[in-house]
Design a protein around this motif. Structure first.
Motif, mmCIF file in Angstrom:
data_model
loop_
_atom_site.group_PDB
_atom_site.id
_atom_site.type_symbol
_atom_site.label_atom_id
_atom_site.label_comp_id
_atom_site.label_asym_id
_atom_site.label_seq_id
_atom_site.Cartn_x
_atom_site.Cartn_y
_atom_site.Cartn_z
ATOM 1 N N UNK A 107 0.866 -1.177 0.000
ATOM 2 C CA UNK A 107 0.000 0.000 0.000
ATOM 3 C C UNK A 107 0.901 1.225 0.000
ATOM 4 N N UNK A 108 0.790 2.032 -1.051
ATOM 5 C CA UNK A 108 1.507 3.311 -1.109
ATOM 6 C C UNK A 108 0.532 4.335 -0.558
ATOM 7 N N UNK A 109 0.721 4.612 0.718
ATOM 8 C CA UNK A 109 -0.270 5.364 1.506
ATOM 9 C C UNK A 109 -0.608 6.732 0.904
ATOM 10 N N UNK A 110 0.384 7.544 0.581
ATOM 11 C CA UNK A 110 0.079 8.906 0.139
ATOM 12 C C UNK A 110 -0.447 8.977 -1.295
ATOM 13 N N UNK A 111 -0.434 7.869 -2.030
ATOM 14 C CA UNK A 111 -1.109 7.789 -3.330
ATOM 15 C C UNK A 111 -2.437 7.043 -3.210
ATOM 16 N N UNK A 112 -2.640 6.379 -2.069
ATOM 17 C CA UNK A 112 -3.771 5.485 -1.841
ATOM 18 C C UNK A 112 -3.866 4.445 -2.962
ATOM 19 N N UNK A 113 -2.720 3.801 -3.200
ATOM 20 C CA UNK A 113 -2.608 2.764 -4.232
ATOM 21 C C UNK A 113 -2.237 1.452 -3.540
ATOM 22 N N UNK A 114 -3.001 0.397 -3.838
ATOM 23 C CA UNK A 114 -2.706 -0.930 -3.307
ATOM 24 C C UNK A 114 -2.337 -1.840 -4.469
ATOM 25 N N UNK A 115 -1.201 -2.539 -4.325
ATOM 26 C CA UNK A 115 -0.685 -3.386 -5.392
ATOM 27 C C UNK A 115 -0.501 -4.804 -4.825
ATOM 28 N N UNK A 116 -1.164 -5.806 -5.427
ATOM 29 C CA UNK A 116 -0.953 -7.182 -4.955
ATOM 30 C C UNK A 116 0.419 -7.692 -5.376
ATOM 31 N N UNK A 117 1.008 -8.555 -4.548
ATOM 32 C CA UNK A 117 2.280 -9.168 -4.905
ATOM 33 C C UNK A 117 2.050 -10.263 -5.939
ATOM 34 N N UNK A 118 2.962 -10.351 -6.904
ATOM 35 C CA UNK A 118 2.967 -11.458 -7.854
ATOM 36 C C UNK A 118 4.314 -12.143 -7.742
ATOM 37 N N UNK A 119 4.338 -13.427 -7.986
ATOM 38 C CA UNK A 119 5.586 -14.201 -7.873
ATOM 39 C C UNK A 119 6.469 -13.964 -9.087
ATOM 40 N N UNK A 120 7.764 -13.813 -8.796
ATOM 41 C CA UNK A 120 8.761 -13.715 -9.858
ATOM 42 C C UNK A 120 9.534 -15.006 -9.929
ATOM 43 N N UNK A 121 10.619 -14.988 -10.674
ATOM 44 C CA UNK A 121 11.465 -16.190 -10.784
ATOM 45 C C UNK A 121 12.166 -16.461 -9.467
#
Length: 120
Positions: free
Chosen positions: A104-118
């Motif tokens: 969660x990027x609080x001051x943008x109010x953006x939530x990004x789910x984690x995705x698996x990488x290599x």
């Protein structure tokens, strides 16, 4: 260049679809399972030459262990710069434990789910 954090509101903007959060298991020795999350995004800034960064932010009194709380830090260009909306990249890497599922990027109010990488 002056940080906009010192002066209040953010100048650059973006939304969830402008970010990715890729987690890798590369034995960084952090947290319970050595995971590293790499966050990349592109924001629209009102001027070229903005410098953008991500930093850990205060998770609050009762933090949710599934959320990595970050804040966007902007450094505004100084001097004379053409006023042209510019796509500006931001990048950050953070060590996390096994419970974290989203950023969660609080001051943008953006939530990004984690995705698996290599896996290294």
């Amino acid at each position: 260049m002056a940080s906009t954090e010192q002066h209040g509101s953010l100048q650059c903007s973006g939304s969830e679809q402008h970010f990715t959060a890729v987690v890798s298991h590369e034995g960084y020795g952090a947290g319970e399972d050595g995971r590293l999350v790499t966050i990349d995004g592109t924001l629209s800034c009102p001027l070229p030459e903005f410098q953008l960064g991500l930093e850990r932010d205060n998770p609050g009194i009762n933090p949710d262990p599934e959320i990595l709380v970050l804040k966007l830090v902007e450094t505004r260009p100084t001097g004379t710069v053409a006023q042209v909306v510019t796509e500006t990249k931001v990048h950050g890497e953070f060590r996390i434990d096994s419970r974290v599922e989203r950023v969660w990027i609080r001051n943008l109010d953006v939530t990004v789910p984690l995705v698996s990488g290599s896996a290294g």
